[in-house]
Design a protein around this motif. Structure first.
Motif, short mmCIF file in Angstrom:
data_model
loop_
_atom_site.label_atom_id
_atom_site.label_comp_id
_atom_site.label_asym_id
_atom_site.label_seq_id
_atom_site.Cartn_x
_atom_site.Cartn_y
_atom_site.Cartn_z
N VAL A 89 34.25 35.78 -8.16
CA VAL A 89 34.01 34.34 -7.97
C VAL A 89 33.43 33.74 -9.25
O VAL A 89 33.85 32.67 -9.69
N LEU A 90 32.49 34.44 -9.84
CA LEU A 90 31.87 33.93 -11.07
C LEU A 90 32.88 33.80 -12.21
O LEU A 90 32.84 32.83 -12.97
N PHE A 91 33.80 34.75 -12.33
CA PHE A 91 34.83 34.65 -13.37
C PHE A 91 35.72 33.44 -13.13
O PHE A 91 36.10 32.75 -14.08
N LYS A 92 36.07 33.18 -11.87
CA LYS A 92 36.87 31.98 -11.56
C LYS A 92 36.09 30.72 -11.92
O LYS A 92 36.66 29.77 -12.47
N MET A 93 34.80 30.70 -11.60
CA MET A 93 33.98 29.54 -11.95
C MET A 93 33.94 29.34 -13.46
O MET A 93 34.05 28.23 -13.96
N PHE A 94 33.80 30.44 -14.17
CA PHE A 94 33.75 30.39 -15.63
C PHE A 94 35.04 29.81 -16.21
O PHE A 94 35.01 29.01 -17.14
N ASP A 95 36.16 30.22 -15.64
CA ASP A 95 37.46 29.73 -16.10
C ASP A 95 37.83 28.38 -15.48
O ASP A 95 38.94 27.89 -15.70
N GLN A 96 36.92 27.82 -14.69
CA GLN A 96 37.12 26.53 -14.01
C GLN A 96 38.40 26.53 -13.17
O GLN A 96 39.21 25.61 -13.22
N LYS A 97 38.54 27.60 -12.39
CA LYS A 97 39.68 27.75 -11.50
C LYS A 97 39.18 27.84 -10.06
O LYS A 97 38.01 28.19 -9.84
N PRO A 98 40.04 27.55 -9.10
CA PRO A 98 39.62 27.63 -7.69
C PRO A 98 39.20 29.06 -7.32
O PRO A 98 39.85 30.03 -7.70
N TYR A 99 38.12 29.15 -6.59
CA TYR A 99 37.60 30.46 -6.19
C TYR A 99 37.55 30.61 -4.67
O TYR A 99 37.15 31.65 -4.16
N ASP A 100 37.98 29.59 -3.94
CA ASP A 100 37.90 29.61 -2.48
C ASP A 100 38.58 30.83 -1.87
O ASP A 100 38.03 31.48 -0.97
N GLU A 101 39.77 31.14 -2.34
CA GLU A 101 40.54 32.24 -1.77
C GLU A 101 39.79 33.57 -1.86
O GLU A 101 39.83 34.39 -0.95
N ILE A 102 39.08 33.77 -2.96
CA ILE A 102 38.32 35.01 -3.13
C ILE A 102 37.21 35.09 -2.08
O ILE A 102 37.01 36.13 -1.45
N ILE A 103 36.51 33.99 -1.89
CA ILE A 103 35.43 33.99 -0.89
C ILE A 103 36.00 34.19 0.50
O ILE A 103 35.46 34.98 1.29
N TRP A 104 37.10 33.51 0.82
CA TRP A 104 37.69 33.67 2.16
C TRP A 104 38.09 35.13 2.39
O TRP A 104 37.89 35.67 3.48
N LYS A 105 38.63 35.79 1.38
CA LYS A 105 38.97 37.21 1.55
C LYS A 105 37.73 38.05 1.79
O LYS A 105 37.76 39.00 2.57
N GLN A 106 36.63 37.70 1.14
CA GLN A 106 35.38 38.45 1.31
C GLN A 106 34.84 38.36 2.73
O GLN A 106 34.22 39.29 3.22
N ILE A 107 35.07 37.23 3.39
CA ILE A 107 34.46 37.02 4.71
C ILE A 107 35.46 37.17 5.86
O ILE A 107 35.15 36.80 6.99
N ARG A 108 36.63 37.72 5.58
CA ARG A 108 37.61 37.90 6.66
C ARG A 108 36.97 38.75 7.76
O ARG A 108 36.52 39.87 7.51
N PRO A 109 36.94 38.22 8.97
CA PRO A 109 36.28 38.97 10.05
C PRO A 109 37.13 40.10 10.59
O PRO A 109 38.35 40.11 10.44
N THR A 110 36.47 41.03 11.25
CA THR A 110 37.16 42.06 11.99
C THR A 110 37.71 41.39 13.25
O THR A 110 36.99 40.64 13.90
N PHE A 111 38.94 41.67 13.58
CA PHE A 111 39.61 41.00 14.69
C PHE A 111 38.79 41.05 15.98
O PHE A 111 38.33 42.10 16.39
N GLN A 112 38.61 39.88 16.57
CA GLN A 112 37.89 39.77 17.84
C GLN A 112 38.43 38.56 18.60
O GLN A 112 38.67 37.52 18.02
N LYS A 113 38.62 38.73 19.88
CA LYS A 113 39.05 37.64 20.74
C LYS A 113 37.88 37.22 21.62
O LYS A 113 36.96 37.99 21.84
N PRO A 114 37.91 36.01 22.14
CA PRO A 114 36.83 35.58 23.03
C PRO A 114 36.81 36.41 24.31
O PRO A 114 37.84 36.88 24.78
N PHE A 115 35.62 36.59 24.86
CA PHE A 115 35.41 37.33 26.10
C PHE A 115 35.88 38.77 26.01
O PHE A 115 36.31 39.34 26.99
#
Length: 120
Positions: A89-115
């Motif tokens: 993420v920091l390298f993307k910030m340094f290069d002034q490029k979008p970093y959202d996709e990297i963060i979203w990949k980092q927080i991808r949850p383990t599959f879970q359904k309600p109830f």
């Protein structure tokens, strides 16, 4: 037994999971279509999952913004980034490029359904 059957049918019909909510957020889509089709008993779970994912994203982004430093040379900066928690993420910030996709990949949850906590 009728309630369990009702929940099972709705779970199948809606197809809502924490990963589907994550995918909506990752691609910048509005959550309204999910909320419109989700049964009332799933609504709070969807909203809570949505809130948790956004909070995780914001936490990582804040950590990266707080730790972002540009040193004398690109090499020094790169060496510093490698000591940080989220260097990609920091390298993307340094290069002034979008970093959202990297963060979203980092927080991808383990599959879970309600109830998913009750026995069927």
């Amino acid at each position: 037994m009728v309630l369990i059957q009702y929940q099972r049918i709705h779970r199948i019909v809606t197809g809502v999971s924490n990963v589907s909510i994550w995918e909506y957020l990752k691609t910048g889509q509005d959550l309204a279509p999910i909320l419109e089709k989700v049964p009332d008993e799933f609504y709070d779970w969807v909203k809570e999952t949505h809130t948790q994912l956004l909070a995780k994203f914001a936490e990582i982004e804040a950590i990266c913004k707080a730790g972002f430093r540009i040193l004398e040379t690109r090499k020094d900066t790169a060496l510093y980034f490698q000591t940080c928690r989220y260097p990609a993420v920091l390298f993307k910030m340094f290069d002034q490029k979008p970093y959202d996709e990297i963060i979203w990949k980092q927080i991808r949850p383990t599959f879970q359904k309600p109830f998913a906590n009750y026995d069927i």
